[in-house]
Design a protein around this motif. Sequence first.
Motif, PDB file in Angstrom:
ATOM      1  N   ARG A  71      42.727  53.435  43.673  1.00  0.00           N
ATOM      2  CA  ARG A  71      42.302  52.040  43.568  1.00  0.00           C
ATOM      3  C   ARG A  71      40.966  51.967  42.834  1.00  0.00           C
ATOM      4  N   THR A  72      40.647  50.782  42.341  1.00  0.00           N
ATOM      5  CA  THR A  72      39.342  50.586  41.728  1.00  0.00           C
ATOM      6  C   THR A  72      38.281  50.443  42.810  1.00  0.00           C
ATOM      7  N   VAL A  73      37.051  50.710  42.420  1.00  0.00           N
ATOM      8  CA  VAL A  73      35.949  50.522  43.356  1.00  0.00           C
ATOM      9  C   VAL A  73      35.824  49.050  43.734  1.00  0.00           C
ATOM     10  N   LEU A  74      36.087  48.161  42.794  1.00  0.00           N
ATOM     11  CA  LEU A  74      36.029  46.724  43.086  1.00  0.00           C
ATOM     12  C   LEU A  74      37.029  46.350  44.173  1.00  0.00           C
ATOM     13  N   ASP A  75      38.251  46.820  44.073  1.00  0.00           N
ATOM     14  CA  ASP A  75      39.266  46.526  45.098  1.00  0.00           C
ATOM     15  C   ASP A  75      38.784  46.961  46.478  1.00  0.00           C
ATOM     16  N   GLN A  76      38.216  48.149  46.538  1.00  0.00           N
ATOM     17  CA  GLN A  76      37.772  48.672  47.828  1.00  0.00           C
ATOM     18  C   GLN A  76      36.577  47.893  48.359  1.00  0.00           C
ATOM     19  N   ALA A  77      35.643  47.541  47.477  1.00  0.00           N
ATOM     20  CA  ALA A  77      34.483  46.762  47.906  1.00  0.00           C
ATOM     21  C   ALA A  77      34.912  45.424  48.488  1.00  0.00           C
ATOM     22  N   VAL A  78      35.840  44.761  47.814  1.00  0.00           N
ATOM     23  CA  VAL A  78      36.300  43.456  48.276  1.00  0.00           C
ATOM     24  C   VAL A  78      37.004  43.576  49.625  1.00  0.00           C
ATOM     25  N   GLU A  79      37.826  44.604  49.795  1.00  0.00           N
ATOM     26  CA  GLU A  79      38.513  44.786  51.078  1.00  0.00           C
ATOM     27  C   GLU A  79      37.520  44.973  52.211  1.00  0.00           C
ATOM     28  N   ALA A  80      36.520  45.837  52.004  1.00  0.00           N
ATOM     29  CA  ALA A  80      35.533  46.088  53.056  1.00  0.00           C
ATOM     30  C   ALA A  80      34.727  44.835  53.361  1.00  0.00           C
ATOM     31  N   CYS A  81      34.354  44.079  52.325  1.00  0.00           N
ATOM     32  CA  CYS A  81      33.573  42.861  52.533  1.00  0.00           C
ATOM     33  C   CYS A  81      34.383  41.802  53.274  1.00  0.00           C
ATOM     34  N   ARG A  82      35.651  41.644  52.925  1.00  0.00           N
ATOM     35  CA  ARG A  82      36.507  40.688  53.643  1.00  0.00           C
ATOM     36  C   ARG A  82      36.618  41.091  55.119  1.00  0.00           C
ATOM     37  N   ALA A  83      36.756  42.381  55.360  1.00  0.00           N
ATOM     38  CA  ALA A  83      36.879  42.859  56.741  1.00  0.00           C
ATOM     39  C   ALA A  83      35.591  42.600  57.526  1.00  0.00           C
ATOM     40  N   ALA A  84      34.423  42.786  56.893  1.00  0.00           N
ATOM     41  CA  ALA A  84      33.154  42.523  57.574  1.00  0.00           C
ATOM     42  C   ALA A  84      33.010  41.042  57.894  1.00  0.00           C
TER      43      ALA A  84
END
Length: 356
Positions: A24-37
């Motif tokens: 996955r892209t780093v952007l995809d992962q950042a967005v997932e973690a931020c949504r979860a927070a």
Amino acid sequence: MQPFAGRAAVAGVGMTALTRESGRTVLDQAVEACRAACADAGVAPAEVDAVLSYHMNDSAPVVQVARALRIERLGWHNDIAGGGTQAASILGDAAMLVHAGLARNVLVYRALNGRSGRRMNTVSTGPQERFTYGMAGPIPLFALAATRYLHDTGLTEEHLHAVVAQSRDNAAANPRALRREPLDLGGYLAKPYVCTPLRAADCCQETDGACALLVSGVLGGPRVRAVVRGGGPGCSAMDRAPDVTAIFSAYVAPMLWEASGMRPSDVDAALPYDAYSWLVPRQLEDFGLVERADLGAYLLERRHAWVNPHGGLLSEGYVHGLNNVAQAVRELRAGREAALVTGFGGGYGSAAILTS
């Protein structure tokens, strides 16, 4: 006490799965973690008014993450250049924004493809002509300091094994952890050296993943009690260091206790930045949690089992230290009263106290 003490709370934490090849892209992962927070804190991303992150040219910029989260009115935002030194001090940046009235809800994240993408341990620390010791990256640099530290303290490979093995034992019940299998002394000694005295098992995981925190001035959660940042020449500038083993904690520990108004005995959750095994006893000593003379027995008797109960960077994974901060929040939610978290960068770094 610092002016922002107790004004901000870590109301939400979020993480992606930690892997060695995310695909996955780093952007995809950042967005997932931020949504979860955000979901963990019970706020919509649109309610976020500040976004902070730190990077080493290996992450997704905050404006891209904010756009992907559909934060239409982004206020204060910053991409902070730097690595592990930021893991604790970025809490201070967020708390100061809250205290200054510049933000109510601050998203903090770290995202990287640290194994399948840009790998930290293969990146040169600078032009080679600067280094008379032939340092080609962070491991040789800190291995040299480790050699001296073991000599000065009388600690041996058995004590390093105790650190790593306990990390694995702690990670055994953590489904996020990349390394959960037990490691006996024989298995540890069979691991190849990366740079003596550090074996492969003594070095943190290279990990793909993201971690995020939602720091708020209007929501409940563990409070940011104190944050300090600083250091000295230490083992990141050996040619100018009177003591090559003096990592950041030698300098910031007194600052932290003064800023927090607390004592080492008040801490019941310790989440030190464990990029390399020898950093654990060094920080336990510097922060006054264990006397130097007691370190050997303390480690061999596994009295450090309370340190990094999730396995830390050695066993859970390496999200540049922010995953240790997330675990501190979990520990405080579960009943702990005061958590110490740190950020390491050689002679410079940061430390924070969170309280329930």
